[in-house]
Design a protein around this motif. Sequence first.
Motif, PDB file in Angstrom:
ATOM      1  N   ASN A 242      -8.047   6.777   9.415  1.00 15.64           N
ATOM      2  CA  ASN A 242      -8.468   5.516   9.271  1.00 15.64           C
ATOM      3  C   ASN A 242      -7.470   4.447   8.489  1.00 15.64           C
ATOM      4  O   ASN A 242      -7.539   3.167   8.827  1.00 15.64           O
ATOM      5  CB  ASN A 242      -9.603   5.508   7.997  1.00 15.64           C
ATOM      6  N   ILE A 243      -6.742   4.921   7.685  1.00 13.56           N
ATOM      7  CA  ILE A 243      -5.575   4.031   7.154  1.00 13.56           C
ATOM      8  C   ILE A 243      -4.518   3.587   8.163  1.00 13.56           C
ATOM      9  O   ILE A 243      -4.301   2.516   8.418  1.00 13.56           O
ATOM     10  CB  ILE A 243      -4.861   4.810   6.051  1.00 13.56           C
TER      11      ILE A 243
ATOM     12  N   ASP B 129     -10.550  12.302   7.828  1.00 12.89           N
ATOM     13  CA  ASP B 129     -10.214  11.209   8.718  1.00 12.89           C
ATOM     14  C   ASP B 129      -9.668   9.998   7.772  1.00 12.89           C
ATOM     15  O   ASP B 129      -9.490   9.121   8.369  1.00 12.89           O
ATOM     16  CB  ASP B 129     -11.425  10.768   9.298  1.00 12.89           C
ATOM     17  N   ILE B 130      -9.513  10.165   6.522  1.00 17.14           N
ATOM     18  CA  ILE B 130      -9.191   8.932   5.637  1.00 17.14           C
ATOM     19  C   ILE B 130      -7.746   8.794   6.095  1.00 17.14           C
ATOM     20  O   ILE B 130      -7.293   7.471   6.247  1.00 17.14           O
ATOM     21  CB  ILE B 130      -9.034   9.473   4.223  1.00 17.14           C
TER      22      ILE B 130
ATOM     23  N   ARG C 132     -13.611  11.766  14.588  1.00 21.09           N
ATOM     24  CA  ARG C 132     -12.786  13.201  14.010  1.00 21.09           C
ATOM     25  C   ARG C 132     -13.283  14.345  14.828  1.00 21.09           C
ATOM     26  O   ARG C 132     -14.387  14.214  15.561  1.00 21.09           O
ATOM     27  CB  ARG C 132     -13.072  13.195  12.500  1.00 21.09           C
TER      28      ARG C 132
ATOM     29  N   MET D 274      -8.181  -2.107   3.087  1.00 25.29           N
ATOM     30  CA  MET D 274      -9.347  -2.146   4.134  1.00 25.29           C
ATOM     31  C   MET D 274      -9.727  -3.573   4.250  1.00 25.29           C
ATOM     32  O   MET D 274     -10.034  -4.013   5.044  1.00 25.29           O
ATOM     33  CB  MET D 274     -10.566  -1.232   3.513  1.00 25.29           C
TER      34      MET D 274
ATOM     35  N   PHE E 159       0.826  -1.009  -0.029  1.00 22.94           N
ATOM     36  CA  PHE E 159      -0.092  -0.017   0.087  1.00 22.94           C
ATOM     37  C   PHE E 159       0.899   1.346  -0.089  1.00 22.94           C
ATOM     38  O   PHE E 159       0.460   2.105  -0.849  1.00 22.94           O
ATOM     39  CB  PHE E 159      -0.890  -0.090   1.289  1.00 22.94           C
ATOM     40  N   GLN E 160       1.877   1.092   0.855  1.00 28.95           N
ATOM     41  CA  GLN E 160       2.698   2.278   0.997  1.00 28.95           C
ATOM     42  C   GLN E 160       3.352   2.680  -0.379  1.00 28.95           C
ATOM     43  O   GLN E 160       3.793   3.617  -0.896  1.00 28.95           O
ATOM     44  CB  GLN E 160       3.890   2.242   1.950  1.00 28.95           C
TER      45      GLN E 160
ATOM     46  N   ILE F 240     -11.899  17.596  10.193  1.00 24.86           N
ATOM     47  CA  ILE F 240     -13.096  16.686   9.790  1.00 24.86           C
ATOM     48  C   ILE F 240     -12.583  15.750   9.140  1.00 24.86           C
ATOM     49  O   ILE F 240     -13.306  14.781   8.337  1.00 24.86           O
ATOM     50  CB  ILE F 240     -14.306  17.171   9.420  1.00 24.86           C
TER      51      ILE F 240
ATOM     52  N   ASN G 284     -12.156  20.258  15.481  1.00 22.46           N
ATOM     53  CA  ASN G 284     -12.172  21.110  14.236  1.00 22.46           C
ATOM     54  C   ASN G 284     -11.705  20.673  12.715  1.00 22.46           C
ATOM     55  O   ASN G 284     -12.062  21.016  12.036  1.00 22.46           O
ATOM     56  CB  ASN G 284     -11.801  22.478  14.259  1.00 22.46           C
TER      57      ASN G 284
ATOM     58  N   PHE H 250      -4.416  -0.487  -3.410  1.00 26.50           N
ATOM     59  CA  PHE H 250      -4.824   0.742  -3.114  1.00 26.50           C
ATOM     60  C   PHE H 250      -5.754   0.746  -1.658  1.00 26.50           C
ATOM     61  O   PHE H 250      -5.832  -0.612  -1.288  1.00 26.50           O
ATOM     62  CB  PHE H 250      -5.685   1.397  -4.063  1.00 26.50           C
ATOM     63  N   LEU H 251      -6.421   1.827  -1.210  1.00 29.48           N
ATOM     64  CA  LEU H 251      -7.099   1.823   0.079  1.00 29.48           C
ATOM     65  C   LEU H 251      -7.956   0.621   0.008  1.00 29.48           C
ATOM     66  O   LEU H 251      -8.500  -0.121   0.906  1.00 29.48           O
ATOM     67  CB  LEU H 251      -7.704   2.880   0.237  1.00 29.48           C
ATOM     68  N   PRO H 252      -8.861   0.416  -0.956  1.00 28.30           N
ATOM     69  CA  PRO H 252      -9.957  -0.725  -1.016  1.00 28.30           C
ATOM     70  C   PRO H 252      -9.318  -2.147  -0.379  1.00 28.30           C
ATOM     71  O   PRO H 252      -9.754  -2.910   0.159  1.00 28.30           O
ATOM     72  CB  PRO H 252     -10.632  -0.974  -2.365  1.00 28.30           C
ATOM     73  N   GLU H 253      -8.250  -2.259  -1.353  1.00 28.09           N
ATOM     74  CA  GLU H 253      -7.503  -3.594  -0.961  1.00 28.09           C
ATOM     75  C   GLU H 253      -6.693  -3.684   0.542  1.00 28.09           C
ATOM     76  O   GLU H 253      -7.160  -4.772   1.279  1.00 28.09           O
ATOM     77  CB  GLU H 253      -6.426  -3.855  -1.975  1.00 28.09           C
TER      78      GLU H 253
ATOM     79  N   MET I 192      -5.676  20.059   8.244  1.00 31.30           N
ATOM     80  CA  MET I 192      -5.587  21.396   8.128  1.00 31.30           C
ATOM     81  C   MET I 192      -4.568  22.384   9.228  1.00 31.30           C
ATOM     82  O   MET I 192      -4.533  21.762  10.131  1.00 31.30           O
ATOM     83  CB  MET I 192      -6.817  21.909   8.138  1.00 31.30           C
TER      84      MET I 192
END
Lengths: 218, 468
Positions: free
Chosen positions: A113-114, A109-110, A131, A68, A57-58, A107, A105, A63-66, A156
């Motif tokens: 989540n990873i 979160d991807i 978040r 997850m 993945f790195q 929001i 503040n 990709f992310l779906p795999e 941010m």
Amino acid sequence: MTEPSERLRSELSKALRQGLVEEAKDLTQQALSAGEDPLDLIQNVLVPTLSEVGRQFQAFEIFLPELMAAGDAAQAATHILEAEIVAAGGQSASLGTIVLGTVQNDIHDIGKNIVKTLLSSHGFKVIDIGRDVAPSKFLEAAEREKADIVAMSALMTTTRPATRSTINLFTEAGARLNYKIILGGGCIDQAWANEIGADGYAADAAGAVDLCKKLVQR
Amino acid sequence: MQHSWLPEIVRRSEQGPFMREADYDRALSQRVRQLVKTYSLKFDPQVLVPGDDEMVSRLFQAAVDLFVDLGAYNQSTERRILFSRREILEAVAAAPSKVVLGTGKDAVVEQHRGVESSLPCRMHSGPTGTPCSERYHPLILQSCAQEPLVDCLGHGSISSYMGQAIIPGSPLEILAARTEAASARQAVRKAGRPGMHIEDNAVSLTCAGKMASLDPASGLRPSDGLLIAQMPELRTNYDQLSRVAHLSSVGMHIVDLMTPLIGGLGGGAEGTAIITVASHLLGVICYNASYHFMGHMHLMRSNNTDRMGLWVQAMAGQALASHTPIISVNDLYTVSGLGTTQVLWEVAAGALIGTVCGLNQHGVGATAGNETDHTSGLEARFQAEVAHAALGLKRAEANEIVLACLGRYEHTLATPNLGKPFPELYDTDTLEPGEEWLGVYHQVRDELKTLGLDLDSGWRNAKYDGTF
């Protein structure tokens, strides 16, 4: 190791890589029925398999779906193995407990989540508190879960000060030394982590796993 | 869809199907994967500007299918906002294809562009997702606003107010938002273009902060705009929708900002292209946007100038250009920083694709928006010149030049040259680029000319339709 055992381990590893939850659960049960040691399965099948998935993945080979899906399959297998360990009177195989959240503040979160997926698949118990998390919520969760590590994410630039506020609250509450506090996210760097007195910083999810492993070994 | 569309969006937000966000992620990933297969979408790393109109058409259909099936996710209610296919297509058909941005002599018409069009791109400039220091922010804005080829000014973001870190939701956010808006207004005034469209106030994270920048005398006006964000992927919330409510009521431009992540929930380039087009549909029907910023980016590096990022721009741009009347604008993020040849090669590749594939131009988010003060007017000038020179190019011709550009920077994507910030490259008194930065600019410009782009008189390629 017997040939059937090798085959089962290989098939379990393949099911994890492909993110096949039901197949991973079934193969885990089969391995236990065949007399496999649950802790050994975690340490020598689940962790190395998910480490390789994390590396891919790195490297953007998957990709992310795999990622997850592999994480879901590993979680399902871990659940079965943990139950077996506890039923046999053993201790949880968890490497440690991590309270994880995106700061107040923010929001986004991807990234969080990873990190959660990779930490979980490497054997950590991850308490995801979501978040836009207020400093006091981090503290409450850390105390409630008896966390080893508190991990904060911020994307941010304008939410970066919330990482400082959170650490300050831990200090004011006299709880700072009870936990390792680490940071990550797009607006964070090592210099900022040093400035606010964090115990560590990781630039990406794989780095977060390495960092947490180091911190729990100390 | 009812005519009172925003109350209807709220009603559907409250009454739509409940779904945990993690389950939405999984459902979206799975559906995208199916659609990539069903519609035979295939990323070819050697063909970054595909000329396959049938695949473009299939991409659009896949995006409509995705949005019909999944809808938009409202994080505030944890419910999906669903629309019928007919509602979506009717809303798209009714979306604006031309908008007037700015006011008075500085107003420009931005419009829908077609594939391989000779209609000039509008150029949006400013610190694109890039933080600025309080000291240099006003100078950076003016350096962009004074560029003759720049049509619209983006705000960028400062991270402090009078030296104090800005805390979102606090009075500091309001003060910073008003100060930043005033800086942008002052920048366009000092550039002699007081009516230039200002497209956002990026310092604010909350609805209150955004609204605080509205001030016809010294801040933002209805002829300006504010970004309404989508969270990746296809997510909104009441804070964003509340901004829509206020901006609509004062007749101000709504700018739909999306950041689909390549390597994220959509998987690779094909899935991200589907999500990118679907995000535009969300921006039409939920935000009633005047125009859209196509800000897809690499999950790890936050740029969109690698092969996948360029392909997504090319395919999504063409799908929108061919199947909708809407106005979309590329949103270039580079890994390289100011003062480097690489940043200009990255810009050239992205600008070429945007022009040929039906988009207008926005840039540049140098250093992927990470380093402070990495914006100046010169890279915007360069982006606009490339866009002019690419007018009327065929996709196959553009593909060759894009591949040649990639050859100049692709090897640096993993270890980018971060260059130097604005004050080291510009004279901060005259606001003119220094010799070093100009030298780099001329070097890349000259090399691009040898690749067949007429950067000196590209404007001659422009064909107008009488309203431009």
